[in-house]
Design a protein around this motif. Sequence first.
Motif, mmCIF file in Angstrom:
data_model
loop_
_atom_site.group_PDB
_atom_site.id
_atom_site.type_symbol
_atom_site.label_atom_id
_atom_site.label_comp_id
_atom_site.label_asym_id
_atom_site.label_seq_id
_atom_site.Cartn_x
_atom_site.Cartn_y
_atom_site.Cartn_z
ATOM 1 N N GLY A 138 -13.492 -0.968 -4.013
ATOM 2 C CA GLY A 138 -13.341 0.105 -3.796
ATOM 3 C C GLY A 138 -11.470 0.146 -4.236
ATOM 4 O O GLY A 138 -11.371 1.990 -4.060
ATOM 5 N N ILE A 139 -10.536 -0.991 -3.624
ATOM 6 C CA ILE A 139 -9.245 -0.255 -3.719
ATOM 7 C C ILE A 139 -8.614 -0.436 -4.674
ATOM 8 O O ILE A 139 -9.156 -1.630 -6.306
ATOM 9 N N ASP A 140 -8.154 0.905 -4.720
ATOM 10 C CA ASP A 140 -6.683 0.893 -6.186
ATOM 11 C C ASP A 140 -5.444 0.380 -6.016
ATOM 12 O O ASP A 140 -4.534 0.358 -7.249
ATOM 13 N N SER A 141 -4.641 0.440 -5.211
ATOM 14 C CA SER A 141 -3.535 -0.329 -5.038
ATOM 15 C C SER A 141 -3.246 -0.639 -3.839
ATOM 16 O O SER A 141 -4.278 -0.381 -2.901
ATOM 17 N N LEU A 142 -2.166 -1.697 -3.739
ATOM 18 C CA LEU A 142 -1.882 -1.955 -2.265
ATOM 19 C C LEU A 142 -0.400 -1.322 -1.701
ATOM 20 O O LEU A 142 0.035 -0.721 -2.428
ATOM 21 N N LYS A 158 4.438 -8.863 -4.910
ATOM 22 C CA LYS A 158 4.373 -8.047 -5.509
ATOM 23 C C LYS A 158 4.202 -8.845 -7.202
ATOM 24 O O LYS A 158 3.251 -7.696 -8.027
ATOM 25 N N TYR A 159 4.457 -9.620 -7.851
ATOM 26 C CA TYR A 159 4.543 -10.074 -9.304
ATOM 27 C C TYR A 159 3.358 -10.850 -9.439
ATOM 28 O O TYR A 159 2.627 -10.121 -10.114
ATOM 29 N N TRP A 160 2.584 -11.463 -8.153
ATOM 30 C CA TRP A 160 0.990 -11.586 -8.491
ATOM 31 C C TRP A 160 0.016 -10.821 -8.057
ATOM 32 O O TRP A 160 -0.717 -11.210 -9.200
ATOM 33 N N LEU A 161 0.320 -10.452 -7.404
ATOM 34 C CA LEU A 161 -0.696 -8.565 -7.367
ATOM 35 C C LEU A 161 -1.105 -7.975 -8.181
ATOM 36 O O LEU A 161 -1.923 -7.521 -9.110
ATOM 37 N N GLU A 162 0.493 -7.588 -9.288
ATOM 38 C CA GLU A 162 0.498 -7.201 -10.369
ATOM 39 C C GLU A 162 -0.745 -8.110 -11.723
ATOM 40 O O GLU A 162 -1.160 -6.813 -12.828
ATOM 41 N N SER A 163 0.290 -9.146 -11.652
ATOM 42 C CA SER A 163 0.142 -9.860 -12.670
ATOM 43 C C SER A 163 -1.837 -10.358 -12.651
ATOM 44 O O SER A 163 -1.772 -10.781 -13.344
ATOM 45 N N VAL A 164 -1.573 -10.664 -11.943
ATOM 46 C CA VAL A 164 -3.078 -11.614 -11.119
ATOM 47 C C VAL A 164 -4.338 -11.005 -10.849
ATOM 48 O O VAL A 164 -5.430 -10.785 -12.065
ATOM 49 N N ALA A 165 -3.840 -9.845 -10.003
ATOM 50 C CA ALA A 165 -5.314 -8.839 -10.214
ATOM 51 C C ALA A 165 -5.265 -8.013 -10.936
ATOM 52 O O ALA A 165 -6.147 -6.794 -10.632
ATOM 53 N N LYS A 166 -3.939 -7.371 -11.036
ATOM 54 C CA LYS A 166 -3.624 -6.069 -11.548
ATOM 55 C C LYS A 166 -3.871 -4.661 -11.506
ATOM 56 O O LYS A 166 -4.041 -3.710 -11.693
ATOM 57 N N ILE A 167 -3.274 -5.145 -10.124
ATOM 58 C CA ILE A 167 -3.806 -3.687 -9.448
ATOM 59 C C ILE A 167 -1.842 -3.577 -8.783
ATOM 60 O O ILE A 167 -0.983 -3.969 -8.560
ATOM 61 N N PRO A 168 -2.375 -2.092 -8.872
ATOM 62 C CA PRO A 168 -0.892 -2.131 -8.810
ATOM 63 C C PRO A 168 0.183 -1.883 -6.534
ATOM 64 O O PRO A 168 -0.806 -1.309 -6.633
#
Length: 264
Positions: A138-142, A158-168
């Motif tokens: 249910g998480i939509d951002s970090l 931040k680069y990994w989370l947004e490129s791998v997980a697609k999470i802002p």
Amino acid sequence: QLHGAYAIAVLHKDQPHTVVGARQGSPLVVGLGQGENFLASDALALAGSTEHFIFLEEGDMCELTLEHVRIADRDGNDVEREVRQVAAYGGAVELGPYRHFMQKEIFEQPRAIADTIPQAETFDASLFGEGAQKVFAGIDSLLILACGTSYYSGLTAKYWLESVAKIPTQVEIASEYRYRESVPNPKALVVVISQSGETADTLAALKHAQSLGHPHTLALCNVGTSAMVRQTEFSFLTHAGREIGVASTKAFTTQLVALFVLAV
């Protein structure tokens, strides 16, 4: 009557076999022995003397004698705190064949990284604690909160989370976060990063985030008994081992491992 952050031990000349301790904002641990008891800021300081510890909570006071330990909370009420068994090996602080501790810790990086990578068939949310699978869905951002080197590891992740997980992902210096108006998001996962788990600014930022209404928190930390691990919903240990050198080496690389596991 003291305000601020402290860990203090007090003796009185008329009671030489009694030590009184108190903590607020800084760690203080009671070591339990046979016919002896100890106070220290870290369990490792008591390696070889005892493996049984009480990690005092915020605002706790304690009274130690040779045979007894009494603990009271900030209101003066007697309380029972959990006794934990921790094998604090003194070998971690030996220099060995190296010229200095920074060199030692550079060469310890491969072992520390290997120890931090989970020995699992697949990386999933259960690595971060019971119930994490359901919460993470249910998480939509970090929101990453950290100081110093830990902050830099968050910037990298931040680069990994947004490129791998697609999470802002938002990364903030913990010491700045609580001094401005911010908009809480109950669906965000607050990630706090610290080598020791006792970084005062990051702990304060964590408390501030929780007070704003952030229900979901994760600690990435090297010390399983630290205040940060105890105060978050989920945790992941970096297994870097004891770090003596001031310039961070293996702490940083193991934090990157933990954050990459999180992204995956």
